[in-house]
Enzyme design. Structure first.
Site, PDB file in Angstrom:
ATOM      1  N   HIS A   1       5.881   6.359  -2.547  1.00 35.34           N
ATOM      2  CA  HIS A   1       7.095   6.752  -2.941  1.00 35.34           C
ATOM      3  C   HIS A   1       6.981   8.464  -3.482  1.00 35.34           C
ATOM      4  CE1 HIS A   1       7.845   2.487  -4.669  1.00 35.34           C
ATOM      5  NE2 HIS A   1       8.173   2.732  -3.419  1.00 35.34           N
TER       6      HIS A   1
ATOM      7  N   CYS B   1       0.850  -1.211   0.047  1.00 35.28           N
ATOM      8  CA  CYS B   1       0.083  -0.090   0.127  1.00 35.28           C
ATOM      9  C   CYS B   1       0.780   1.362   0.085  1.00 35.28           C
ATOM     10  CB  CYS B   1      -0.785   0.264   1.268  1.00 35.28           C
ATOM     11  SG  CYS B   1      -0.038   0.389   2.872  1.00 35.28           S
TER      12      CYS B   1
ATOM     13  N   ARG C   1      11.446  -5.142   6.584  1.00 32.50           N
ATOM     14  CA  ARG C   1      11.957  -4.702   5.253  1.00 32.50           C
ATOM     15  C   ARG C   1      13.622  -5.064   5.178  1.00 32.50           C
ATOM     16  NH1 ARG C   1      12.964   0.463   2.819  1.00 32.50           N
ATOM     17  NH2 ARG C   1      13.143   0.353   0.650  1.00 32.50           N
TER      18      ARG C   1
ATOM     19  N   ALA D   1       3.018   2.034   2.914  1.00 32.03           N
ATOM     20  CA  ALA D   1       4.199   0.994   2.886  1.00 32.03           C
ATOM     21  C   ALA D   1       5.347   1.779   2.079  1.00 32.03           C
ATOM     22  CB  ALA D   1       3.916  -0.559   2.522  1.00 32.03           C
TER      23      ALA D   1
HETATM   24 FE1  CFM Z   1      12.690   0.072  -5.484  1.00 29.12          FE
HETATM   25 FE2  CFM Z   1      12.292  -2.015  -5.728  1.00 29.12          FE
HETATM   26 FE3  CFM Z   1      10.815  -0.553  -3.882  1.00 29.12          FE
HETATM   27 FE4  CFM Z   1      13.473  -1.285  -3.341  1.00 29.12          FE
HETATM   28 FE5  CFM Z   1      12.293  -2.922  -1.811  1.00 29.12          FE
HETATM   29 FE6  CFM Z   1      11.547  -3.867  -3.916  1.00 29.12          FE
HETATM   30 FE7  CFM Z   1       9.969  -2.532  -2.527  1.00 29.12          FE
HETATM   31 MO1  CFM Z   1      10.387  -4.817  -1.465  1.00 29.12          MO
HETATM   32  S1  CFM Z   1      14.280  -1.384  -5.233  1.00 29.12           S
HETATM   33  S2  CFM Z   1      12.380   0.728  -3.119  1.00 29.12           S
HETATM   34  S3  CFM Z   1      14.281  -1.856  -1.252  1.00 29.12           S
HETATM   35  S4  CFM Z   1      10.941  -0.376  -6.078  1.00 29.12           S
HETATM   36  S5  CFM Z   1      12.471  -5.015  -2.695  1.00 29.12           S
HETATM   37  S6  CFM Z   1      12.205  -4.173  -6.067  1.00 29.12           S
HETATM   38  S7  CFM Z   1       9.480  -3.979  -3.501  1.00 29.12           S
HETATM   39  S8  CFM Z   1      10.453  -2.716  -0.552  1.00 29.12           S
HETATM   40  S9  CFM Z   1       9.036  -0.427  -2.712  1.00 29.12           S
END
Ligand code: CFM
Length: 547
Positions: A199, A65, A99, A68
């Site tokens: 993000h 989500c 994580r 997160a």
């Molecule tokens: Fe970038 Fe990722 Fe992500 Fe990531 Fe991660 Fe991820 Fe994630 Mo899990 S590199 S920041 S450190 S998009 S592994 S493939 S899914 S937490 S939001």
């Protein structure tokens, strides 16, 4: 044009049809746009992928989500911003260290809030009468106990639903505590279709409320910010080691092993490099517009990619000594990498991999696999956007839907006093002439062989079809997928948490990864696994009581 690789051992159209035929017509039409047979044409043109779209309700998605993405992903690895989850206790608890982002305070007395899970623990009373009072009380308590420099407030779903104004609370409490930078994130879980929305929300707030507050640069030459490296399993520690060895000054990492002051002064660096394009390209773009810091994409996953990235960074600074040191470091590190790589490759070559991870790793880790001779035959992201599949060249043609419009797009202007282009126009023109690319990411598809199968937002059912049709030597995903795949006799490597191992970045990380993959794909253990459903077609249950 160099001859394009084609993967022919499995017919991807057949797999695609097998997946789609089980769906009701309307769902099949939607999924058909997210299950694409790769076909790379001239100028790296690839087929269009439907991405960043809502998951059909009822489908068991791998996604997370918005909360997160904001609290867990982008801000999570920062150790001295006190982070309060405004919401029910579960949201704070389940995003607490799961994580595996690590941090290393310089002394035992340094501030480190990461071992704490802080939450307002909203109860029914607050859901009915509002939670702002409780949030203010939590901030009072946090300031009294911890004296933090900064506090971030992270909104969960109910906060948006009941209408608490976390920004007003942040403003009020900042008046009360003028020495503490207090900011709120409207990152309610339901904002947007996945963690990707979180993000963007995190990037915006860090940009408006933190970056630019401290004008004193770190001492040292060749100052670089690494954006989108989160220190999972210690990756950032390995990158820090390499940066220091080469002679770069690592100004700040967003946000692996980071502290508040590094963010606040990040605008004084000479260069931004972007590791995870999906989660942080917004910040790179905004910092370029406001402060004149150029950015380019790097990848520290894979020994060859690491070498290439370090070279490009040295070339950017154009300093002869720096370039020479980088070459020496690469030579020295590669010697030990090569020894192990060749040995592992002799046992792994030709075995196949599948990668279904969030928004970057499904691409980055293909480099590590190809270094030991393992092709990636199918891959996809949980929540990335079209640009991560097709390259940034498609940015202008992405249709902005209502879910995306929900996330604020900041209008950024040049800073009146602090905008200063790090390179002159003539220097940038010379770079362009040499084919040195800035502000670009080519995406995953252009680098994958033709006739591989690319799937966005893979679900549980589709993963099972892939396993059955391809029988890959290894499947890479997360904890939710792990045991189902392993019960099918295929090893699963977690690429979110690294299965409690790591680091996998840089040269030492590459060696760790080769060795672990070797052990997994060459172990007989998984062949002997008998899943419960192989004996009985369905699991049966009974109540735990008797008459
Ligand atoms: Fe970038 Fe990722 Fe992500 Fe990531 Fe991660 Fe991820 Fe994630 Mo899990 S590199 S920041 S450190 S998009 S592994 S493939 S899914 S937490 S939001």
């Amino acid at each position: 044009m160099e001859e394009k690789n084609v993967y022919t051992a499995v017919d991807p159209e057949h797999v695609r049809d097998s997946i789609l035929k089980k769906y009701p017509a309307k769902i099949a039409r939607k999924r058909a746009k997210q299950i694409i047979v790769n076909n790379v044409g001239d100028n790296d043109l690839v087929p269009e992928m439907l991405a960043n779209a809502r998951t059909v309700p009822g489908i068991l998605t791998m996604r997370g989500c918005s909360y997160a993405g904001c609290k867990g992903v982008v801000l999570g690895p920062t150790r001295d911003i006190l982070q309060i989850t405004h919401g029910p206790i579960g949201c704070g608890f389940y995003s607490w260290l799961t994580r595996r982002n690590q941090t290393r305070p310089e002394t035992l007395d340094d501030t480190n809030f990461m071992p704490y899970a802080m939450s307002t623990d909203l109860q029914e009373d607050e859901i009915i009468f509002g939670g702002e009072k409780k949030l203010k009380a939590a901030i009072d308590e946090a300031v009294a106990l911890f004296h933090p420099k900064a506090i971030g407030i992270f909104s969960t779903c109910p906060v948006g639903l009941i209408g608490d104004d976390v920004h007003a609370v942040a403003r009020d409490m900042e008046e009360k505590y003028p020495d503490v930078n207090i900011f709120g994130f409207s990152c309610e879980g339901y904002k947007g279709v996945s963690q990707s929305a979180g993000h963007h929300i995190a990037n915006n707030k860090v940009f408006t409320d933190v970056v630019g507050l401290i004008d004193t640069p770190k001492p040292g030459n060749f100052k670089v910010n690494i954006l989108g490296e989160y220190n999972i399993g210690g990756d950032a520690f390995e990158i820090e080691r390499l940066m220091a060895k080469c002679g770069f000054t690592l100004h700040s990492t967003f946000s692996g092993n980071s502290v508040y002051e590094e963010f606040a002064s990040a605008h004084t660096a000479d260069l931004n490099v972007v590791m995870c394009h999906r989660s942080i390209n917004y910040l790179a773009e905004m910092m370029e517009k406001k402060y004149g810091i150029p950015w380019f994409k790097v990848n520290f996953v894979g020994a060859n990619s690491t070498a290439k990235s370090l070279r490009k960074m040295a070339e950017y600074f154009g300093d002869k000594n720096l370039m020479a040191t980088v070459e020496t470091v690469i030579k020295e590190e590669m010697e030990s990498v090569e020894k192990i790589r060749n040995e592992v490759k002799s046992r792994c070559e030709g075995k196949t991999a599948m990668l279904f991870v969030g928004g970057s790793r499904a691409h980055h880790y293909q480099d590590l696999f190809s270094e030991i001779g393992m092709p990636t035959v199918s891959a996809g992201y949980e929540f990335a956007h079209r640009d991560d599949y097709e390259g940034r060249k498609v940015l202008g043609s992405i249709v902005v839907d209502a879910d995306t419009r929900n996330i604020e797009e900041l209008t950024v202007e040049k800073d009146a006093t602090r905008y200063s282009p790090r390179k002159s126009e003539a220097e940038m023109a010379a770079f362009a002439k040499d084919g040195f690319e800035f502000s670009d990411y080519k995406g995953m598809m252009a680098e994958m062989p033709n006739k591989t199968l690319i799937i966005d937002d893979l679900n549980h059912y589709e993963a099972e079809v892939l396993i059955e049709k391809y029988k890959p030597a290894i499947f890479c995903a997360g904890i939710k997928e792990k045991y189902v795949i392993q019960k099918s006799g295929i090893p699963l490597k977690q690429l979110h948490s690294y299965d409690y191992s790591g680091p996998y970045a840089g040269f030492e990380g590459a060696v760790n990864f080769y060795q672990e993959i070797d052990r997994l794909v060459n172990s007989n253990m998984f062949r002997f696994v008998k899943a419960p459903w192989q004996g009985n077609p369905e699991l049966a249950g009974s109540y735990g009581w008797t008459k």
